[in-house]
Design a protein around this motif. Structure first.
Motif, mmCIF file in Angstrom:
data_model
loop_
_atom_site.group_PDB
_atom_site.id
_atom_site.type_symbol
_atom_site.label_atom_id
_atom_site.label_comp_id
_atom_site.label_asym_id
_atom_site.label_seq_id
_atom_site.Cartn_x
_atom_site.Cartn_y
_atom_site.Cartn_z
ATOM 1 N N UNK A 30 0.834 -1.204 0.000
ATOM 2 C CA UNK A 30 0.000 0.000 0.000
ATOM 3 C C UNK A 30 0.866 1.250 0.000
ATOM 4 N N UNK A 31 0.581 2.169 -0.913
ATOM 5 C CA UNK A 31 1.340 3.406 -1.036
ATOM 6 C C UNK A 31 0.395 4.585 -1.224
ATOM 7 N N UNK A 32 0.922 5.766 -0.885
ATOM 8 C CA UNK A 32 0.349 7.022 -1.358
ATOM 9 C C UNK A 32 1.319 7.609 -2.368
ATOM 10 N N UNK A 33 0.798 8.180 -3.434
ATOM 11 C CA UNK A 33 1.662 8.759 -4.455
ATOM 12 C C UNK A 33 2.217 10.091 -3.963
ATOM 13 N N UNK A 34 3.469 10.369 -4.313
ATOM 14 C CA UNK A 34 4.115 11.603 -3.856
ATOM 15 C C UNK A 34 5.014 12.156 -4.951
ATOM 16 N N UNK A 35 5.348 13.412 -4.795
ATOM 17 C CA UNK A 35 6.322 14.066 -5.680
ATOM 18 C C UNK A 35 6.976 15.203 -4.910
ATOM 19 N N UNK A 36 8.277 15.110 -4.669
ATOM 20 C CA UNK A 36 8.968 16.197 -3.981
ATOM 21 C C UNK A 36 9.798 16.993 -4.981
ATOM 22 N N UNK A 37 9.963 18.279 -4.703
ATOM 23 C CA UNK A 37 10.685 19.152 -5.626
ATOM 24 C C UNK A 37 11.383 20.242 -4.842
ATOM 25 N N UNK A 38 12.365 20.856 -5.466
ATOM 26 C CA UNK A 38 13.143 21.929 -4.843
ATOM 27 C C UNK A 38 12.818 23.251 -5.528
ATOM 28 N N UNK A 39 12.756 24.311 -4.727
ATOM 29 C CA UNK A 39 12.415 25.621 -5.268
ATOM 30 C C UNK A 39 12.856 26.704 -4.296
ATOM 31 N N UNK A 40 12.572 27.966 -4.621
ATOM 32 C CA UNK A 40 12.879 29.095 -3.739
ATOM 33 C C UNK A 40 11.746 29.274 -2.723
ATOM 34 N N UNK A 41 12.130 29.596 -1.494
ATOM 35 C CA UNK A 41 11.165 29.678 -0.402
ATOM 36 C C UNK A 41 11.410 30.944 0.417
ATOM 37 N N UNK A 42 10.322 31.564 0.871
ATOM 38 C CA UNK A 42 10.383 32.639 1.870
ATOM 39 C C UNK A 42 9.478 32.216 3.028
ATOM 40 N N UNK A 43 10.051 32.083 4.211
ATOM 41 C CA UNK A 43 9.283 31.663 5.390
ATOM 42 C C UNK A 43 9.145 32.842 6.346
ATOM 43 N N UNK A 44 7.903 33.167 6.701
ATOM 44 C CA UNK A 44 7.600 34.318 7.547
ATOM 45 C C UNK A 44 6.973 33.814 8.844
#
Length: 324
Positions: free
Chosen positions: A173-187
């Motif tokens: 049993x799995x859940x489908x996923x997709x991870x990716x890298x990008x620019x982030x601003x955390x406030x």
């Protein structure tokens, strides 16, 4: 749909030969930390003792983790076509985006300001990580990649139309996923009001609208989510803004400047968006859009306005860390 028929994707494509599983990148996903509620994701093995939560840092037991599978080379449709149904397909929301924080991300700037007696932290990173998780559990045949929500039939065919060698109906049993890298601003707004998820969802979409309109950024080029953060022993929601394009385009990083003037401009525009609308709680002219339909009932422009007004004023730097 093609030629009046419907072809359904039923198989997760595998590589041919002995390296068949090379196209399947597996991970682990915890929908909700038992302590703080933050979703967690990792591609590292989860041992018998569990794994530490990325937000509150308390151990999450192994039984709380679910397996995920990233389909590197796509899907295959079943061999036989189905008749086209004469009713509109059901609309649902099958995926959610989460900030997972890459330990190897590039920190560009980290600033802490005092605004009207309250602390505000803005952090800008590149090569940071987010993940899209499907909310449907699939039983997947390890031999041919046949996937189904209900289970694997004892006798089923592979994507080429031949009988699968997995005759026992074994599956994982799995859940489908997709991870990716990008620019982030955390406030991070260091106030107890930031612990209210509905308030912070409204603040999130107000800031996205403000950033888009003030900086001239196409609205679909930027997205956002909330991330649980510990501040002075209290768990509150940080606002995470990120570029929708994988790899990043530098859009959200523009909100982070040396003395906070860009943030104040975005803040003013966000307040203008929510204050100059005449709807009761939210509408498509202020906070709502096609992509946040799932939470339309949670969005309230008045709550966003009341929260954001507290942060208008001089930004006195308390700590500035800049890395070129």
């Amino acid at each position: 749909m093609a030629d009046g028929k419907m072809y359904v994707s039923c198989y997760i494509r595998k590589m041919p030969g002995k390296n068949a599983d090379a196209a399947w990148e597996k991970g682990f996903y915890c929908p909700k930390c038992p302590t703080c509620g933050q979703p967690n994701f990792t591609k590292d093995p989860v041992t018998g003792s569990g794994r530490e939560c990325v937000s509150c840092h308390t151990p999450i037991k192994r039984l709380s983790w679910r397996k995920t599978l990233e389909h590197r080379i796509g899907f295959c449709a079943e061999k036989e076509a189905r008749p086209v149904p004469m009713h509109r397909p059901e609309h649902d929301f099958k995926t959610d985006d989460y900030y997972i924080g890459d330990p190897h991300r590039n920190l560009i700037a980290k600033q802490i300001f005092e605004v009207n007696g309250q602390a505000l932290q803005i952090e800008s990173t590149s090569n940071d990580s987010l993940v899209v998780i499907g909310q449907t559990d699939y039983k997947v045949c390890p031999a041919c990649g046949y996937a189904s929500e209900t289970g694997i039939p004892l006798e089923h065919k592979n994507s080429r139309g031949y009988r699968c060698v997995n005759k026992e109906g074994n599956s994982a049993e799995y859940r489908l996923s997709h991870d990716f890298k990008t620019d982030v601003a955390k406030i991070t707004f260091a106030t107890q009001e930031a612990a209210d998820i509905n308030v912070m969802l409204s603040v999130l979409y107000a800031l996205l609208e403000g950033l888009s309109r003030e900086m001239g950024i196409e609205r679909t080029d930027i997205k956002g989510c909330l991330f649980y953060t510990s501040v002075d022993g209290c768990m509150i929601f940080s606002v995470v803004l990120y570029d929708a394009v994988a790899g990043g385009a530098g859009h959200v990083r523009r909100i982070v400047t040396a003395v906070g003037q860009a943030f104040q401009r975005v803040l003013a525009k966000a307040i203008s968006v929510v204050d100059n609308c005449d709807c009761d709680s939210s509408c498509y002219r202020c906070l709502r859009n096609y992509y946040n339909q799932k939470i339309h009932d949670n969005l309230n422009r008045n709550q966003a306005s009341a929260f954001l007004h507290q942060w208008v004023g001089n930004m006195n730097p308390l700590s500035v860390e800049t890395i070129e």
